[in-house]
Design a protein around this motif. Structure first.
Motif, PDB file in Angstrom:
ATOM      1  N   ASP A 277      -7.573   2.798 -24.531  1.00  0.00           N
ATOM      2  CA  ASP A 277      -7.725   1.348 -24.362  1.00  0.00           C
ATOM      3  C   ASP A 277      -6.603   0.588 -25.068  1.00  0.00           C
ATOM      4  N   LYS A 278      -6.180   1.081 -26.247  1.00  0.00           N
ATOM      5  CA  LYS A 278      -5.066   0.439 -26.958  1.00  0.00           C
ATOM      6  C   LYS A 278      -3.792   0.506 -26.117  1.00  0.00           C
ATOM      7  N   ILE A 279      -3.527   1.677 -25.546  1.00  0.00           N
ATOM      8  CA  ILE A 279      -2.312   1.849 -24.741  1.00  0.00           C
ATOM      9  C   ILE A 279      -2.352   0.952 -23.506  1.00  0.00           C
ATOM     10  N   ILE A 280      -3.472   0.948 -22.827  1.00  0.00           N
ATOM     11  CA  ILE A 280      -3.588   0.084 -21.644  1.00  0.00           C
ATOM     12  C   ILE A 280      -3.438  -1.383 -22.055  1.00  0.00           C
ATOM     13  N   GLY A 281      -4.017  -1.757 -23.188  1.00  0.00           N
ATOM     14  CA  GLY A 281      -3.874  -3.120 -23.689  1.00  0.00           C
ATOM     15  C   GLY A 281      -2.423  -3.474 -23.985  1.00  0.00           C
ATOM     16  N   ILE A 282      -1.676  -2.537 -24.525  1.00  0.00           N
ATOM     17  CA  ILE A 282      -0.249  -2.770 -24.797  1.00  0.00           C
ATOM     18  C   ILE A 282       0.498  -2.990 -23.489  1.00  0.00           C
ATOM     19  N   PHE A 283       0.230  -2.164 -22.488  1.00  0.00           N
ATOM     20  CA  PHE A 283       0.876  -2.348 -21.186  1.00  0.00           C
ATOM     21  C   PHE A 283       0.515  -3.704 -20.585  1.00  0.00           C
ATOM     22  N   GLU A 284      -0.757  -4.089 -20.689  1.00  0.00           N
ATOM     23  CA  GLU A 284      -1.182  -5.381 -20.134  1.00  0.00           C
ATOM     24  C   GLU A 284      -0.524  -6.558 -20.855  1.00  0.00           C
ATOM     25  N   LYS A 285      -0.438  -6.466 -22.166  1.00  0.00           N
ATOM     26  CA  LYS A 285       0.087  -7.581 -22.966  1.00  0.00           C
ATOM     27  C   LYS A 285       1.611  -7.664 -22.939  1.00  0.00           C
ATOM     28  N   HIS A 286       2.280  -6.525 -22.982  1.00  0.00           N
ATOM     29  CA  HIS A 286       3.733  -6.526 -23.154  1.00  0.00           C
ATOM     30  C   HIS A 286       4.520  -5.938 -21.988  1.00  0.00           C
ATOM     31  N   GLY A 287       3.861  -5.328 -21.045  1.00  0.00           N
ATOM     32  CA  GLY A 287       4.541  -4.580 -19.992  1.00  0.00           C
ATOM     33  C   GLY A 287       5.473  -5.387 -19.116  1.00  0.00           C
ATOM     34  N   GLN A 288       5.260  -6.680 -19.014  1.00  0.00           N
ATOM     35  CA  GLN A 288       6.109  -7.492 -18.137  1.00  0.00           C
ATOM     36  C   GLN A 288       7.387  -7.982 -18.813  1.00  0.00           C
ATOM     37  N   GLN A 289       7.587  -7.581 -20.062  1.00  0.00           N
ATOM     38  CA  GLN A 289       8.829  -7.933 -20.740  1.00  0.00           C
ATOM     39  C   GLN A 289       9.999  -7.264 -20.048  1.00  0.00           C
ATOM     40  N   GLU A 290      11.142  -7.911 -20.129  1.00  0.00           N
ATOM     41  CA  GLU A 290      12.367  -7.345 -19.578  1.00  0.00           C
ATOM     42  C   GLU A 290      12.659  -6.021 -20.272  1.00  0.00           C
ATOM     43  N   TYR A 291      13.136  -5.061 -19.513  1.00  0.00           N
ATOM     44  CA  TYR A 291      13.490  -3.772 -20.093  1.00  0.00           C
ATOM     45  C   TYR A 291      14.968  -3.746 -20.462  1.00  0.00           C
ATOM     46  N   LEU A 292      15.269  -4.230 -21.622  1.00  0.00           N
ATOM     47  CA  LEU A 292      16.545  -4.018 -22.293  1.00  0.00           C
ATOM     48  C   LEU A 292      17.789  -4.195 -21.422  1.00  0.00           C
ATOM     49  N   GLY A 293      17.844  -5.261 -20.681  1.00  0.00           N
ATOM     50  CA  GLY A 293      19.010  -5.516 -19.860  1.00  0.00           C
ATOM     51  C   GLY A 293      19.022  -4.789 -18.528  1.00  0.00           C
ATOM     52  N   GLU A 294      17.928  -4.135 -18.180  1.00  0.00           N
ATOM     53  CA  GLU A 294      17.839  -3.421 -16.898  1.00  0.00           C
ATOM     54  C   GLU A 294      17.126  -4.307 -15.868  1.00  0.00           C
ATOM     55  N   ALA A 295      17.088  -3.853 -14.624  1.00  0.00           N
ATOM     56  CA  ALA A 295      16.510  -4.634 -13.528  1.00  0.00           C
ATOM     57  C   ALA A 295      15.010  -4.401 -13.351  1.00  0.00           C
ATOM     58  N   VAL A 296      14.363  -3.737 -14.295  1.00  0.00           N
ATOM     59  CA  VAL A 296      12.923  -3.472 -14.236  1.00  0.00           C
ATOM     60  C   VAL A 296      12.271  -3.974 -15.524  1.00  0.00           C
TER      61      VAL A 296
END
Length: 185
Positions: free
Chosen positions: A5-24
């Motif tokens: 649940d913690k991992i899924i929560g991290i993906f939900e909360k932060h997953g839409q952040q830009e990936y370090l200058g990449e296109a995803v």
């Protein structure tokens, strides 16, 4: 709250952040890495390692990498510390050493460096550049070296904005199966 649940929560909360200058996004990158590991027929532990290799970007007190950084933020260490109580050593080792694996491959594979993205080249400079021959010899003694290098290669592939892959919820069962929490039940 369970580690899953913690991992899924991290993906939900932060997953839409830009990936370090990449296109995803961060989530797309990590999910693509796991997707490639799964497609290659990797064991569940390696798939989970590929999925979670960059979790330290979200758990580090130093924050996430940016292209303006002049110092490394050691996300691999933060991720390993976050996971070590819950997952087998192969998962933790793949997370902890995926940056070292980039340095290792740059030192041992003449074609590897030329395939790195601009962001990966920038972070490589901050992370110490290609390994020295002494560092290569020491790194080659890692007990999970082969899996670590494979996770690194899935990491490198996970940067394609045109690929659609399964979401984090589709990995719930495999994360549960690999985690110590589930094994203890």
């Amino acid at each position: 709250m369970s580690i899953v649940d913690k991992i899924i929560g991290i993906f939900e909360k932060h997953g839409q952040q830009e990936y370090l200058g990449e296109a995803v996004t961060m989530a797309e990158h990590m999910l693509q890495s796991a997707f490639f590991a799964n497609q290659a027929g990797e064991p569940k532990r390696v798939i989970v390692a590929a999925l979670l290799h960059d979790i330290g970007h979200f758990t580090s007190e130093l924050g996430s990498f940016s292209m303006e950084d002049t110092k490394d933020r050691y996300h691999e260490d933060s991720g390993a510390v976050f996971l070590e109580k819950y997952f087998p050593s192969i998962v933790v080792d793949c997370v902890k050493h995926h940056v070292a694996a980039k340095r290792y491959l740059c030192a041992t594979d003449p074609d590897y460096f030329s395939a790195l993205s601009e962001a990966s080249v920038h972070s490589l400079k901050l992370q110490g550049g290609p390994m020295s021959s002494d560092e290569v010899m020491a790194f080659e003694r890692e007990p999970n070296l082969a899996a670590i290098v494979r996770v690194r290669k899935y990491d490198d592939r996970g940067k394609d904005p045109s690929i659609k892959v399964p979401d984090i919820y589709s990995y719930r069962k495999i994360i549960e199966e690999v985690s110590y929490e589930q094994q203890a039940l």
